[in-house]
Design an enzyme around this catalytic site. Structure first.
Site, PDB file in Angstrom:
ATOM      1  CG  HIS A  51      -4.246   9.398   5.507  1.00 51.10           C
ATOM      2  ND1 HIS A  51      -4.261   9.428   6.892  1.00 51.10           N
ATOM      3  CD2 HIS A  51      -2.932   9.380   5.157  1.00 51.10           C
ATOM      4  CE1 HIS A  51      -3.012   9.435   7.329  1.00 51.10           C
ATOM      5  NE2 HIS A  51      -2.186   9.407   6.299  1.00 51.10           N
ATOM      6  CE  LYS A  94       3.433 -17.475  15.467  1.00 51.82           C
ATOM      7  NZ  LYS A  94       3.222 -17.464  16.921  1.00 51.82           N
ATOM      8  NE  ARG A 142      -0.839   4.514   7.071  1.00 55.08           N
ATOM      9  CZ  ARG A 142      -0.014   5.477   6.647  1.00 55.08           C
ATOM     10  NH1 ARG A 142       1.184   5.162   6.169  1.00 55.08           N
ATOM     11  NH2 ARG A 142      -0.364   6.740   6.720  1.00 55.08           N
ATOM     12  NE  ARG A 186       5.362  11.353   5.970  1.00 53.86           N
ATOM     13  CZ  ARG A 186       6.560  11.135   5.435  1.00 53.86           C
ATOM     14  NH1 ARG A 186       7.438  12.086   5.411  1.00 53.86           N
ATOM     15  NH2 ARG A 186       6.856   9.967   4.903  1.00 53.86           N
ATOM     16  CB  THR A 187       0.424   8.314   9.842  1.00 52.22           C
ATOM     17  OG1 THR A 187       0.412   8.994   8.588  1.00 52.22           O
ATOM     18  CG2 THR A 187      -0.979   8.245  10.405  1.00 52.22           C
TER      19      THR A 187
HETATM   20  N1   CP Z   1       1.494  11.294   4.935  1.00 50.39           N
HETATM   21  C1   CP Z   1       1.591  10.062   5.452  1.00 50.39           C
HETATM   22  O1   CP Z   1       0.612   9.361   5.691  1.00 50.39           O
HETATM   23  O2   CP Z   1       2.890   9.650   5.645  1.00 50.39           O
HETATM   24  P1   CP Z   1       3.330   8.224   6.255  1.00 50.39           P
HETATM   25  O3   CP Z   1       2.941   7.187   5.209  1.00 50.39           O
HETATM   26  O4   CP Z   1       4.819   8.312   6.460  1.00 50.39           O
HETATM   27  O5   CP Z   1       2.578   8.015   7.527  1.00 50.39           O
END
Ligand code: CP
Length: 310
Positions: A132, A82, A104, A54-55
């Protein structure tokens, strides 16, 4: 703000500003032609050191719909393999003059650290169990659209709170917007610190769900449990899984949320997750694109005055 690292740094008016701008992008995203070129000429690099559907997809679509040049780094195929460090990787990409860096990372604090080393705007797409922020913002937009407000709501956040950056960012955001938060889960998965932050804590779903407006379910984050407490899925579903019978204790118009990815039959009944009369899970995904467009537009607007030499 120069970066979007967490909800912790935002004031209530910042949150409202992002959500109000995102509303206009909800409308745009529903049209056949979805372009608004407010990021034209800017470069966005997405660096995902952890899995995402999603993100990652929504940040990429958000950047493209706003006209940015978007590059997705394939971190599994990068020189991290590496032995190059996170910071050296970031400095390398920084030298190519990106404007927006979406990151992320599995370690809490890694995105904050990286933001101190680069001279572009950094957006946290989830760091360990820390924050998040765009997830909490998209959840807030979903709640505001369904309930008409963010204040004076009773919101239950259920399940594995301890390992969840989604829970932490939502607790911070909903607290700032003056909603009341109930945390429901096994005591081993609900850290005491949140009770000190004003949340009510329950280990019984039936007690905790009584009369709430919003029910937010979370996935068991087994990848962060370090081999420690992993409940039996069957027992967990029996006690903490959301089904129609437990939901009947919430308000009749309570909405059901889940950030995804979802484990059907573990934390939520699959039929309930698909029930469009109660579940707003797909709305959350839709709001994710709009909120990320708004966040990137606002940060891009601050870029000019905030650049420091590389
Ligand atoms: N909700 C969310 O962060 O989903 P993903 O891990 O698929 O990005």
């Amino acid at each position: 703000h120069r970066h979007l690292l967490g909800i912790e740094q935002l004031k209530p008016q910042d949150i409202t500003q992002i959500l109000d701008l995102a509303e206009s992008y909800v409308d745009l995203n529903r049209q056949a032609a979805k372009h608004a070129d407010v990021l034209a000429g800017l470069t966005q690099i997405n660096m995902f050191f952890e899995a995402s559907t999603r993100t990652q997809a929504s940040f990429e679509l958000a950047g493209k719909r706003l006209g940015a040049d978007v590059m997705n780094m394939a971190m599994q195929a990068s020189s991290i393999k590496k032995g190059e460090t996170l910071i050296d990787t970031a400095l390398t990409l920084n030298a190519m003059h990106p404007d927006l860096l979406v990151v992320r990372h599995p370690h809490s604090g890694a995105v904050d650290l990286l933001a101190q080393k680069v001279n572009c705007a950094v957006l946290n797409a989830g760091d360990g169990r820390h924050e998040h922020p765009t997830q909490a913002l998209l959840d807030a937009l979903t709640i505001r659209r369904a309930k008409g407000r963010l204040h004076r709501l009773n919101v239950a956040i259920c399940g594995d709170i301890a390992h969840s950056r989604v829970a932490r960012s939502n607790i911070l955001l909903l607290g700032k917007m003056e909603s009341r938060i109930r945390l429901i889960g096994p005591p081993t998965l609900v850290p005491a610190q949140f009770a000190d932050m004003g949340c009510e804590v329950y280990d019984d779903m039936r007690e905790g769900l009584a009369g709430v407006d919003v029910v937010m379910m979370l996935r068991l984050q087994k990848e962060r449990m370090d081999g420690g407490f992993i409940p039996s899925e069957r027992e967990y579903y029996h006690r903490y899984g959301l089904d129609a019978e437990k939901l009947a204790l919430a308000k009749p118009d309570a909405i059901v949320m889940h950030p995804g990815p979802m484990n059907r039959g573990v934390e939520i009944d699959g039929t309930l997750a698909d029930d469009i009369n109660r579940s707003v899970i797909q709305d959350q995904v839709e709001m994710g694109v709009a909120v990320r467009m708004a966040a990137m537009e606002l940060l891009a607007g601050n870029l000019a005055g905030s650049r420091v030499p590389a």
